[in-house]
Design a protein around this motif. Structure first.
Motif, PDB file in Angstrom:
ATOM      1  N   PHE A 437       0.847  -1.185   0.000  1.00 26.42           N
ATOM      2  CA  PHE A 437       0.000   0.000   0.000  1.00 26.42           C
ATOM      3  C   PHE A 437       0.884   1.237   0.000  1.00 26.42           C
ATOM      4  O   PHE A 437       2.028   1.214   0.466  1.00 26.42           O
ATOM      5  N   VAL A 438       0.359   2.334  -0.509  1.00 23.84           N
ATOM      6  CA  VAL A 438       1.098   3.599  -0.574  1.00 23.84           C
ATOM      7  C   VAL A 438       0.200   4.698  -0.015  1.00 23.84           C
ATOM      8  O   VAL A 438      -0.990   4.760  -0.340  1.00 23.84           O
ATOM      9  N   LEU A 439       0.787   5.545   0.839  1.00 18.98           N
ATOM     10  CA  LEU A 439       0.040   6.662   1.418  1.00 18.98           C
ATOM     11  C   LEU A 439       0.144   7.901   0.525  1.00 18.98           C
ATOM     12  O   LEU A 439       1.241   8.272   0.088  1.00 18.98           O
ATOM     13  N   TYR A 440      -0.992   8.521   0.265  1.00 20.24           N
ATOM     14  CA  TYR A 440      -1.051   9.794  -0.438  1.00 20.24           C
ATOM     15  C   TYR A 440      -1.664  10.828   0.506  1.00 20.24           C
ATOM     16  O   TYR A 440      -2.202  10.475   1.568  1.00 20.24           O
ATOM     17  N   ARG A 441      -1.585  12.073   0.130  1.00 15.33           N
ATOM     18  CA  ARG A 441      -2.215  13.134   0.908  1.00 15.33           C
ATOM     19  C   ARG A 441      -2.834  14.159  -0.042  1.00 15.33           C
ATOM     20  O   ARG A 441      -2.358  14.373  -1.148  1.00 15.33           O
ATOM     21  N   GLN A 442      -3.933  14.760   0.437  1.00 18.85           N
ATOM     22  CA  GLN A 442      -4.554  15.855  -0.311  1.00 18.85           C
ATOM     23  C   GLN A 442      -4.838  16.996   0.668  1.00 18.85           C
ATOM     24  O   GLN A 442      -5.454  16.784   1.724  1.00 18.85           O
ATOM     25  N   LEU A 459      -4.808   9.630   2.135  1.00 18.03           N
ATOM     26  CA  LEU A 459      -5.486   8.784   1.163  1.00 18.03           C
ATOM     27  C   LEU A 459      -4.655   7.527   0.919  1.00 18.03           C
ATOM     28  O   LEU A 459      -3.440   7.513   1.155  1.00 18.03           O
ATOM     29  N   LEU A 460      -5.299   6.486   0.445  1.00 14.11           N
ATOM     30  CA  LEU A 460      -4.634   5.186   0.290  1.00 14.11           C
ATOM     31  C   LEU A 460      -4.669   4.741  -1.162  1.00 14.11           C
ATOM     32  O   LEU A 460      -5.681   4.890  -1.849  1.00 14.11           O
ATOM     33  N   ARG A 461      -3.534   4.194  -1.600  1.00 15.31           N
ATOM     34  CA  ARG A 461      -3.453   3.570  -2.905  1.00 15.31           C
ATOM     35  C   ARG A 461      -2.783   2.205  -2.742  1.00 15.31           C
ATOM     36  O   ARG A 461      -2.132   1.937  -1.742  1.00 15.31           O
ATOM     37  N   MET A 462      -2.930   1.338  -3.733  1.00 12.14           N
ATOM     38  CA  MET A 462      -2.329   0.008  -3.676  1.00 12.14           C
ATOM     39  C   MET A 462      -1.466  -0.212  -4.913  1.00 12.14           C
ATOM     40  O   MET A 462      -1.843   0.158  -6.019  1.00 12.14           O
ATOM     41  N   LYS A 463      -0.301  -0.830  -4.694  1.00 11.39           N
ATOM     42  CA  LYS A 463       0.581  -1.168  -5.812  1.00 11.39           C
ATOM     43  C   LYS A 463       0.117  -2.465  -6.453  1.00 11.39           C
ATOM     44  O   LYS A 463      -0.051  -3.480  -5.783  1.00 11.39           O
ATOM     45  N   VAL A 651     -18.435  28.211   4.176  1.00 11.90           N
ATOM     46  CA  VAL A 651     -17.709  26.949   4.310  1.00 11.90           C
ATOM     47  C   VAL A 651     -16.280  27.257   4.771  1.00 11.90           C
ATOM     48  O   VAL A 651     -15.622  28.160   4.244  1.00 11.90           O
ATOM     49  N   ASP A 652     -15.834  26.529   5.771  1.00 14.70           N
ATOM     50  CA  ASP A 652     -14.527  26.833   6.377  1.00 14.70           C
ATOM     51  C   ASP A 652     -13.355  26.323   5.555  1.00 14.70           C
ATOM     52  O   ASP A 652     -12.325  26.999   5.450  1.00 14.70           O
ATOM     53  N   TYR A 653     -13.486  25.129   5.001  1.00 21.73           N
ATOM     54  CA  TYR A 653     -12.345  24.517   4.307  1.00 21.73           C
ATOM     55  C   TYR A 653     -12.805  23.930   2.975  1.00 21.73           C
ATOM     56  O   TYR A 653     -13.955  23.493   2.830  1.00 21.73           O
ATOM     57  N   GLY A 654     -11.885  23.891   2.030  1.00 22.25           N
ATOM     58  CA  GLY A 654     -12.158  23.294   0.731  1.00 22.25           C
ATOM     59  C   GLY A 654     -11.110  22.255   0.401  1.00 22.25           C
ATOM     60  O   GLY A 654      -9.935  22.375   0.779  1.00 22.25           O
ATOM     61  N   GLN A 655     -11.523  21.235  -0.329  1.00 18.57           N
ATOM     62  CA  GLN A 655     -10.633  20.138  -0.699  1.00 18.57           C
ATOM     63  C   GLN A 655     -11.005  19.686  -2.102  1.00 18.57           C
ATOM     64  O   GLN A 655     -12.170  19.411  -2.388  1.00 18.57           O
ATOM     65  N   GLY A 656     -10.055  19.625  -2.983  1.00 22.51           N
ATOM     66  CA  GLY A 656     -10.360  19.192  -4.333  1.00 22.51           C
ATOM     67  C   GLY A 656      -9.243  19.518  -5.299  1.00 22.51           C
ATOM     68  O   GLY A 656      -8.210  20.099  -4.934  1.00 22.51           O
ATOM     69  N   TYR A 657      -9.435  19.148  -6.568  1.00 25.02           N
ATOM     70  CA  TYR A 657      -8.391  19.304  -7.583  1.00 25.02           C
ATOM     71  C   TYR A 657      -8.113  20.774  -7.907  1.00 25.02           C
ATOM     72  O   TYR A 657      -7.065  21.078  -8.490  1.00 25.02           O
ATOM     73  N   TYR A 658      -9.026  21.677  -7.532  1.00 24.33           N
ATOM     74  CA  TYR A 658      -8.765  23.096  -7.773  1.00 24.33           C
ATOM     75  C   TYR A 658      -7.547  23.540  -6.953  1.00 24.33           C
ATOM     76  O   TYR A 658      -6.748  24.376  -7.406  1.00 24.33           O
ATOM     77  N   PHE A 659      -7.423  23.009  -5.772  1.00 23.60           N
ATOM     78  CA  PHE A 659      -6.297  23.375  -4.892  1.00 23.60           C
ATOM     79  C   PHE A 659      -5.067  22.511  -5.199  1.00 23.60           C
ATOM     80  O   PHE A 659      -3.976  23.018  -5.409  1.00 23.60           O
ATOM     81  N   CYS A 660      -5.255  21.215  -5.216  1.00 21.47           N
ATOM     82  CA  CYS A 660      -4.139  20.324  -5.547  1.00 21.47           C
ATOM     83  C   CYS A 660      -4.665  18.901  -5.701  1.00 21.47           C
ATOM     84  O   CYS A 660      -5.672  18.531  -5.097  1.00 21.47           O
ATOM     85  N   GLN A 661      -3.970  18.136  -6.514  1.00 18.28           N
ATOM     86  CA  GLN A 661      -4.292  16.727  -6.654  1.00 18.28           C
ATOM     87  C   GLN A 661      -3.573  15.940  -5.553  1.00 18.28           C
ATOM     88  O   GLN A 661      -2.585  16.417  -4.991  1.00 18.28           O
ATOM     89  N   PRO A 662      -4.066  14.760  -5.224  1.00 17.64           N
ATOM     90  CA  PRO A 662      -3.368  13.939  -4.222  1.00 17.64           C
ATOM     91  C   PRO A 662      -1.946  13.625  -4.674  1.00 17.64           C
ATOM     92  O   PRO A 662      -1.702  13.403  -5.859  1.00 17.64           O
ATOM     93  N   TYR A 663      -1.032  13.617  -3.721  1.00 19.25           N
ATOM     94  CA  TYR A 663       0.366  13.288  -4.036  1.00 19.25           C
ATOM     95  C   TYR A 663       0.932  12.436  -2.909  1.00 19.25           C
ATOM     96  O   TYR A 663       0.418  12.420  -1.780  1.00 19.25           O
ATOM     97  N   ALA A 664       1.972  11.698  -3.244  1.00 22.45           N
ATOM     98  CA  ALA A 664       2.545  10.721  -2.305  1.00 22.45           C
ATOM     99  C   ALA A 664       3.055  11.414  -1.054  1.00 22.45           C
ATOM    100  O   ALA A 664       3.634  12.513  -1.103  1.00 22.45           O
ATOM    101  N   LEU A 665       2.851  10.770   0.084  1.00 15.87           N
ATOM    102  CA  LEU A 665       3.326  11.291   1.362  1.00 15.87           C
ATOM    103  C   LEU A 665       4.821  11.040   1.473  1.00 15.87           C
ATOM    104  O   LEU A 665       5.288   9.899   1.426  1.00 15.87           O
TER     105      LEU A 665
END
Length: 666
Positions: A437-442, A459-463, A651-665
């Motif tokens: 498994f590989v850890l990502y963050r957004q 976020l979690l990904r699998m090899k 809304v206090d916080y935003g999360q999504g591709y507008y700010f950044c895509q998930p990337y490896a931790l």
């Protein structure tokens, strides 16, 4: 013989060689020095002889004048010179340098004495008879003086010749000393080379062989022990052989049951599948009701049952068959070169013997059974495909009521559909076992004010094969179906804590780390205790940890969810209600769960600018959250227009591709 004995012989040989070299060089040097000293003495002797020759010439001249001319006044001087010659020749005779000259020295000395006697006679002659007497004495004197002159001349010439021979001998000896010196040095060097070759052959070569065998053993080959070497190397080699055999056995066998483990079994399976001439069957055995016994009676009881099952398996197969424990309560058997009916009979015998196992605990009797899948040889299939086929057949045996042997049929459509799930289950279990498994963050961005500190979701990904990154959407439904999500959550939590234990400086700028928990985790008491233990270590401050739970999962068992959250919140952690709005009773249960944050379901946010109902739902959720004094986080923020609308809604916080895509931790 031990190494110290070899070293002692080596040192003694070096000392002996050095001693011989020193003695040979000393002998030659002393010989040259002796010859040089003798030559120097000979040169001095020659000088003395030259002085005698000069005196003898003067003596003969004086004697000739006295006897031949009658100059008697020269008698006294001539006699003195004669006596000097006698004394010098006597000294030379007593310490003669060249023995072959002894006779001539003696004759010269006698001649000088005769001449001195003649001079004495002349001194006693009366003047009246002097001339007549001298004539007679001259006849006697001439032969003696001639002999003396010749002897002195012979001594001088012979001495010169002998001294030249000595000089040549001295030079030859010096040259010989140089030659012997080089020869002895070369000989000593050859001795050192020979000793090095001998030591290398006796000590270094066996050691290199030991290193070579060790490297081959690391590559999976058998360790070859040394046969001819010093005692210590033989002992070390035998110890290495025993150690490698022990380690290989431990690496290829299950420590509890002493059966082969998955790695060794797959290696054997791969080898036999490479031989197209052999026929074989693969049996996959999964114990029924084992988890119930293990959870009720404890792990000690479970281990005892696994050992008994292993004995049954080994007792019912042939010596050339391979039995392995793949993990947990799963076993596998590779039946080699066996007819179809006999292979099924072996599987049925195992099933019946396992069915006969019982375990008694606190007055209760627990029965055991096994579901067995059998996969035949299929040309062109891989190891993974054969294992999956047997696994599929085992799953079908369980679905058929357990305690059943099922033969895999590739034409069965139900089996084919099930096979896809089994492949995913196998991949998930493999990822858990081998850290695939590989850890990502957004990042989660503050919308209402500038906030320098970091807030992000793990976020979690699998090899997959060839290191392909697999999205959780592809494997998480299978994990939920086969109740592997708690294990995955445990892996994620452990990996996050390990990462920040290794990178403590990163924590300084982090405000919040959000970690998702699956639905089954809320009912997993062991996972709850695992989280408490991890947070208690203090590797990550509890105030920086936020666990996200989905609304639909939380409301299925509100009481258990609340107890779980209260126990974790007591440590200082916070909770966020994820996917809010997707359930039917969202507004009712917002009061029941002790969360600090609400994450609006992304399906509303993604289309809020085109769909008025979604916009109204987002606004409503935002108002309710503010009334409940909880922060609001919007997911799926894809553009600036949506971000500005969310900001206006509070809304206090935003999360999504507008700010950044998930990337490896990292």
């Amino acid at each position: 013989m031990r190494i110290r004995s070899y070293l002692a012989l080596l040192v003694c040989a070096c000392f002996l060689g050095a001693y011989v070299l020193e003695q040979v060089l000393a002998y030659r040097f002393n010989n040259v020095q002796t010859l040089a000293e003798e030559h120097s003495k000979s040169l001095l002797w020659e000088k003395d002889l030259q002085r005698i020759e000069s005196t003898a010439s003067q003596f003969l001249v004086s004697s000739d004048l006295v006897i031949g001319s009658g100059n008697t006044y020269l008698i006294f001087g001539a006699k003195n010179m004669g006596q000097y010659l006698v004394d010098e020749l006597e000294v030379m005779q007593s310490d003669v340098r060249f023995p072959e000259l002894t006779t001539k020295i003696y004759e010269s000395r006698s001649s000088v004495k005769n001449i001195i006697g003649t001079l004495d006679i002349v001194s006693d002659l009366p003047p009246s008879n002097l001339q007549l007497s001298l004539s007679k004495l001259l006849n006697q004197y001439d032969p003696v003086s001639l002999t003396l002159s010749r002897n002195i001349q012979f001594l001088t010439q012979k001495t010169t010749e002998l001294i030249k021979l000595e000089a040549v001998k001295l030079e030859n000896e010096k040259q010989r000393m140089v030659e012997v010196s080089w020869m002895t040095r070369i000989g000593f060097f050859m001795l050192i080379v020979g000793l090095w070759w001998w030591a290398n052959n006796r000590i270094c070569k066996p050691l290199n062989g030991l290193v070579y065998s060790s490297h081959r053993a690391l590559s999976g080959h058998d360790f070859e022990a040394s046969k001819k070497a010093p005692t210590e190397i033989l002992e070390l080699s035998n110890d290495f052989k025993h150690l490698t055999e022990t380690l290989f056995h431990q690496a290829s066998h299950d420590p509890l049951t002493e059966l082969q483990n998955r790695r060794a079994f797959e290696r054997n399976l791969h080898e036999i599948m490479g031989d197209r001439r052999l026929s074989y069957f693969l049996c996959f055995i999964d114990l029924d009701y084992f988890k119930t016994i293990n959870d009720t009676c404890g792990h000690a009881a479970g281990d005892e049952i696994l050992v008994k099952v292993a004995r049954i398996l080994k007792a019912n197969v042939r010596s050339n068959d391979v039995v392995a424990r793949l993990g947990g309560d799963e076993f596998s058997i590779l039946i080699k070169d066996c007819p179809f009916d006999n292979a099924l009979q072996i599987a049925n015998n195992i099933k019946e013997n396992i069915r006969g196992l019982t375990y008694h605990w606190e007055g209760e009797t627990f029965h055991l059974s096994a579901s067995i899948g059998v996969a035949p040889k299929v040309h062109g299939s891989t190891t993974t495909e054969l294992l999956n086929s047997a696994d599929v057949a085992c799953g079908l045996a369980k679905n058929a009521g357990r305690n059943t042997v099922h033969l895999y049929d590739v034409s069965n459509e139900t089996g084919v559909n099930k096979r896809q799930d089994i492949i995913s289950v196998h991949q998930i279990n493999n990822a858990l076992k081998n850290d695939l498994f590989v850890l990502y963050r957004q990042d989660i961005i503050s919308l209402q004010h500038t906030q320098p500190d970091q807030h992000f979701e793990i976020l979690l990904r699998m090899k997959g094969p060839d290191d392909i990154i697999i999205s959780p959407a592809s494997f998480f439904p299978i994990a939920e179906r086969y109740r592997l999500t708690s294990k995955i959550d445990r892996w994620v939590i452990n990996a996050v804590f390990k990462h920040y234990a290794d990178n403590k400086k990163q924590l300084d700028s982090i405000q919040m780390i959000s970690i998702n928990l699956s639905g089954h985790s809320m009912n997993d008491v062991e996972l709850e205790q695992f989280i408490i233990t991890k947070v208690d270590t203090g590797l990550i401050p509890a105030t920086k940890i936020c666990f996200e739970i989905t609304e639909t999962v939380a409301i299925t068992n509100v009481k258990r969810a609340r107890l779980f959250m209260d126990n974790i919140k007591a440590l200082g952690c916070s909770f966020a209600l994820d996917d809010f709005g997707s359930g039917h009773s969202s507004y009712t249960y917002i009061k029941e769960l002790p969360t600090e944050k609400i994450k609006i379901d992304g399906s509303f946010v993604a289309s809020m600018m085109e769909n008025p109902l979604d916009y109204t739902a987002v606004k409503s959720i935002c108002d309710i959250a503010k009334a409940a004094k909880q922060d609001v986080i919007a997911e799926y923020v894809e553009d600036k227009k949506t971000m500005e609308a969310l900001k206006k809604l509070g809304v206090d916080y935003g999360q999504g591709y507008y700010f950044c895509q998930p990337y490896a931790l990292v």
